[in-house]
Design a protein around this motif. Structure first.
Motif, short mmCIF file in Angstrom:
data_model
loop_
_atom_site.label_atom_id
_atom_site.label_comp_id
_atom_site.label_asym_id
_atom_site.label_seq_id
_atom_site.Cartn_x
_atom_site.Cartn_y
_atom_site.Cartn_z
N THR A 325 44.71 -21.73 21.95
CA THR A 325 45.57 -22.90 21.79
C THR A 325 45.06 -24.03 22.67
N ALA A 326 45.00 -25.22 22.09
CA ALA A 326 44.52 -26.39 22.82
C ALA A 326 45.50 -27.55 22.63
N ALA A 327 45.80 -28.25 23.72
CA ALA A 327 46.67 -29.42 23.61
C ALA A 327 45.98 -30.54 22.85
N LYS A 328 44.68 -30.68 23.10
CA LYS A 328 43.90 -31.73 22.44
C LYS A 328 42.56 -31.14 22.00
N VAL A 329 42.11 -31.56 20.82
CA VAL A 329 40.86 -31.04 20.26
C VAL A 329 39.95 -32.22 19.93
N PHE A 330 38.72 -32.13 20.40
CA PHE A 330 37.71 -33.16 20.15
C PHE A 330 36.64 -32.59 19.22
N PHE A 331 36.51 -33.19 18.05
CA PHE A 331 35.51 -32.75 17.08
C PHE A 331 34.18 -33.43 17.42
N ALA A 332 33.21 -32.62 17.84
CA ALA A 332 31.90 -33.14 18.25
C ALA A 332 30.80 -32.22 17.73
N ALA A 333 30.99 -31.72 16.51
CA ALA A 333 30.06 -30.75 15.92
C ALA A 333 28.93 -31.43 15.16
N GLY A 334 28.77 -32.73 15.36
CA GLY A 334 27.77 -33.49 14.63
C GLY A 334 28.35 -34.04 13.34
N SER A 335 27.69 -35.02 12.77
CA SER A 335 28.18 -35.65 11.55
C SER A 335 28.50 -34.63 10.48
N VAL A 336 27.58 -33.70 10.25
CA VAL A 336 27.78 -32.72 9.19
C VAL A 336 28.83 -31.69 9.58
N GLY A 337 28.71 -31.13 10.77
CA GLY A 337 29.63 -30.08 11.20
C GLY A 337 31.06 -30.56 11.28
N THR A 338 31.27 -31.72 11.87
CA THR A 338 32.62 -32.28 11.98
C THR A 338 33.18 -32.60 10.60
N SER A 339 32.37 -33.25 9.76
CA SER A 339 32.86 -33.65 8.44
C SER A 339 33.20 -32.44 7.58
N LYS A 340 32.33 -31.45 7.58
CA LYS A 340 32.59 -30.24 6.78
C LYS A 340 33.88 -29.56 7.21
N LEU A 341 34.08 -29.43 8.51
CA LEU A 341 35.27 -28.75 9.00
C LEU A 341 36.53 -29.53 8.64
N LEU A 342 36.53 -30.83 8.84
CA LEU A 342 37.72 -31.63 8.55
C LEU A 342 38.03 -31.64 7.05
N VAL A 343 37.01 -31.76 6.21
CA VAL A 343 37.23 -31.75 4.76
C VAL A 343 37.81 -30.40 4.32
N LYS A 344 37.28 -29.33 4.86
CA LYS A 344 37.81 -28.01 4.52
C LYS A 344 39.27 -27.88 4.94
N LEU A 345 39.60 -28.32 6.16
CA LEU A 345 40.96 -28.17 6.66
C LEU A 345 41.95 -29.03 5.88
N ARG A 346 41.55 -30.21 5.50
CA ARG A 346 42.44 -31.05 4.69
C ARG A 346 42.63 -30.45 3.30
N SER A 347 41.52 -30.05 2.68
CA SER A 347 41.58 -29.61 1.28
C SER A 347 42.26 -28.27 1.10
N THR A 348 42.22 -27.43 2.13
CA THR A 348 42.86 -26.12 2.03
C THR A 348 44.29 -26.12 2.57
N GLY A 349 44.79 -27.31 2.94
CA GLY A 349 46.18 -27.43 3.34
C GLY A 349 46.46 -27.10 4.79
N VAL A 350 45.43 -26.91 5.60
CA VAL A 350 45.63 -26.61 7.01
C VAL A 350 45.99 -27.89 7.78
N LEU A 351 45.29 -28.97 7.44
CA LEU A 351 45.60 -30.29 8.02
C LEU A 351 45.77 -31.29 6.87
N PRO A 352 46.85 -31.14 6.10
CA PRO A 352 46.98 -31.94 4.87
C PRO A 352 47.21 -33.42 5.12
#
Length: 547
Positions: A325-352
């Motif tokens: 568990t984290a109070a704050k999360v910083f996405f710093a996985a690189g352009s591809v890594g960050t984008s892939k993770l965020l798109v997946k989370l939005r599209s699968t309803g985790v971060l809609p």
């Protein structure tokens, strides 16, 4: 590093066609754009694996430029930070006594989870140069999408481990084209100087450049550029120039003069292992988990975010899955890594609630490569430093800046090689492919024609003036342009669109993007100084207002 299972060490000695294969791997390394002390590369991170069920104040996903800036400034502000890194910590020498693989003989340390190298220059003198290697969590990822291969660094230090060290601040007049919503005065008066100081940026001694054998290739590039009327400019780098002079004198182990770059540089380059990461360690507030891959970030019932992390071994197998568990999360996985993770989370309803800008605005920084065959009276030298330090600037009239890159084969090639950064407006989008369970990218190889056309404004003119031709043996059979790749992925979570003007993701308090995903596809130069400076700007505001 503690590994439950390790790769076969892969040190089998020289293989058949060692010269050709070795030559090619040196060639590709020199094209990557990325300072160094005389000490060998070493571990500087406090690597303490995060425990299942742990709670942290700030979790940083990735340990590249943006992630290191965030971790250092948060820790200096009194915040405890944990960094999660998919790659290894690169702190343990191999059987050859070196942490990083020699560029001439790729082994299991060289590529990320591949059984065969995938070098940007696939051919040399008519021979294919890729070779079989043991599958391992190596340092360079050649990630394949439809239409493009994206080269990325894997390990504590991210892209700084594998880039060529060209540390360029964009021209002030171009900045509004890069980040229109950012105050240029602040960037050029405060954050670019801060980034350059922290990264150890410096210029080559022009007098030494004019006389040393290892930059004969660049002097030929200068002569040809100037004879065709193009400005030739020295480019700052993050290499330790005193160390390189000692390399040339034969008084220290060779690094740049041994062609080291593509799979890490053992001595001379100031990667993040030698700049931000020692300062991060010195705070005593930051721990790092290598070989940990974040797969989910979801709102937690009691506030903050539940982060799911797979711990992997060096052959890519998942050993265990953890949730922290984290109070704050910083996405710093690189352009591809960050984008892939965020798109997946939005599209699968985790971060809609992530907005529709997430995944958009991705570009290749206009990267395209080519080589030229020179006349016998223009030898480029058998000894070539792997650190490019100069370029041809035709941005204003032709939309191209070309690095004069080395081809350090150990023999005379009479060849000039270039990586061009061009003004390419094409932008791709990441999208979730539910059927395949992965993220796709909509890049089209045909879009590279814009970059080729821009690069030709330089090289067609030089060839006409010098009576020379393009090399056709570097990227395949009778193929002039390296139009299949990028070293500079940018965008996918663009500042002031997917986020606010400081990287806060719309829809979720406490989620931030702090890496190259914020930059919309092009910086007009090598991007890591801009990524670093923007991260310095953003984290200063976030600390002042959100913590």
């Amino acid at each position: 590093m503690t590994h439950t299972r390790t790769c076969d060490n892969g040190f089998k000695g020289p293989s058949r066609r060692t010269f050709i294969a070795g030559t090619g791997s040196i060639l590709v390394g020199t094209a990557l754009a990325g300072h160094a002390s005389a000490a060998p590369a070493e571990a500087v991170s406090a690597s303490t694996q995060i425990a299942d069920g742990a709670g942290v104040v700030a979790l940083v996903i990735g340990t590249g430029y943006g992630g290191c800036v965030a971790a250092l400034r948060l820790a200096q502000a009194g915040v405890d930070v944990h960094m999660v890194e998919m790659g290894m910590s690169w702190d343990t020498p191999g059987p050859d006594g070196k942490i990083f693989a020699n560029t001439t003989t790729p082994d299991q340390r060289s590529f990320w989870l591949r059984t065969r190298t995938k070098q940007p220059l696939s051919n040399f003198l008519g021979f294919p140069i890729d070779k079989a290697i043991p599958r391992c969590t190596g340092i360079l990822d050649a990630e394949e999408f439809s239409g493009i291969t994206v080269y990325q660094g894997r390990g504590v230090g991210g892209g700084s481990l594998v880039n060529g060290g060209m540390a360029v601040t964009p021209r002030r007049e171009h900045f509004s084209d890069v980040l229109s919503s950012v105050n240029a005065d602040e960037m050029y008066n405060v954050y670019y100087p801060r980034a350059n100081a922290e990264l150890g940026v410096g210029l080559i001694d022009p007098a030494w450049f004019d006389t040393t054998a290892c930059y004969q290739y660049a002097r030929v590039g200068r002569k040809h550029a100037q004879r065709s009327g193009f400005p030739f400019v020295f480019v700052p780098t993050v290499y330790d120039w005193n160390y390189m002079k000692q390399e040339a004198a034969g008084t220290v182990p060779k690094s740049a003069l041994a062609g080291e770059i593509l799979y890490g540089n053992n001595y001379g380059k100031k990667s993040l292992q030698k700049t931000y990461l020692p300062k991060i360690k010195a705070t005593g507030r930051v721990t790092i988990s290598p070989l940990h891959k974040v797969t989910s970030v979801a709102p937690a019932a009691g506030g903050g975010y539940a982060v799911t992390i797979d711990q992997i071994n060096t052959t890519g197998d998942t050993l265990t899955t953890k949730t922290v568990t984290a109070a704050k999360v910083f996405f710093a996985a690189g352009s591809v890594g960050t984008s892939k993770l965020l798109v997946k989370l939005r599209s699968t309803g985790v971060l809609p609630n992530l907005n529709n800008e997430v995944g958009k605005g991705w570009g290749d920084n206009g990267n395209v490569m080519c080589g030229r065959a020179n006349h016998l009276w223009d030898p480029t030298g058998p000894l070539q430093s792997s650190i490019p330090t100069a370029g041809i600037d035709n941005w204003a009239s032709g939309g191209a800046f070309a690095e004069v890159a080395p081809l350090p084969t150990g023999i005379e090639t009479y060849a000039s090689f270039y990586l061009s950064i061009t003004k390419n407006p094409n932008r791709a989008e990441f999208s979730w492919n539910a059927a395949a369970g992965k993220v796709d990218l909509s890049w089209q190889t045909a879009w590279k024609q814009t970059s080729i056309t821009a690069a030709k404004t330089i090289f067609d003119k030089i060839n006409a003036k010098e009576g020379t031709i393009y090399r056709t043996d570097l990227f395949g059979v009778y193929k002039i342009w390296g139009d299949h790749l990028t070293y500079h992925p940018l965008g996918g979570a663009v500042l002031n669109k997917a986020t606010d003007n400081y990287g806060r993701l719309h829809g979720y308090a406490g989620l931030y993007v702090i890496d190259g995903a914020l930059i919309p596809g092009n910086t007009s130069v090598n991007p890591f100084v801009t990524i670093t400076a923007l991260a310095e700007r953003n984290i200063e505001k976030i600390i002042a207002t959100d913590l």
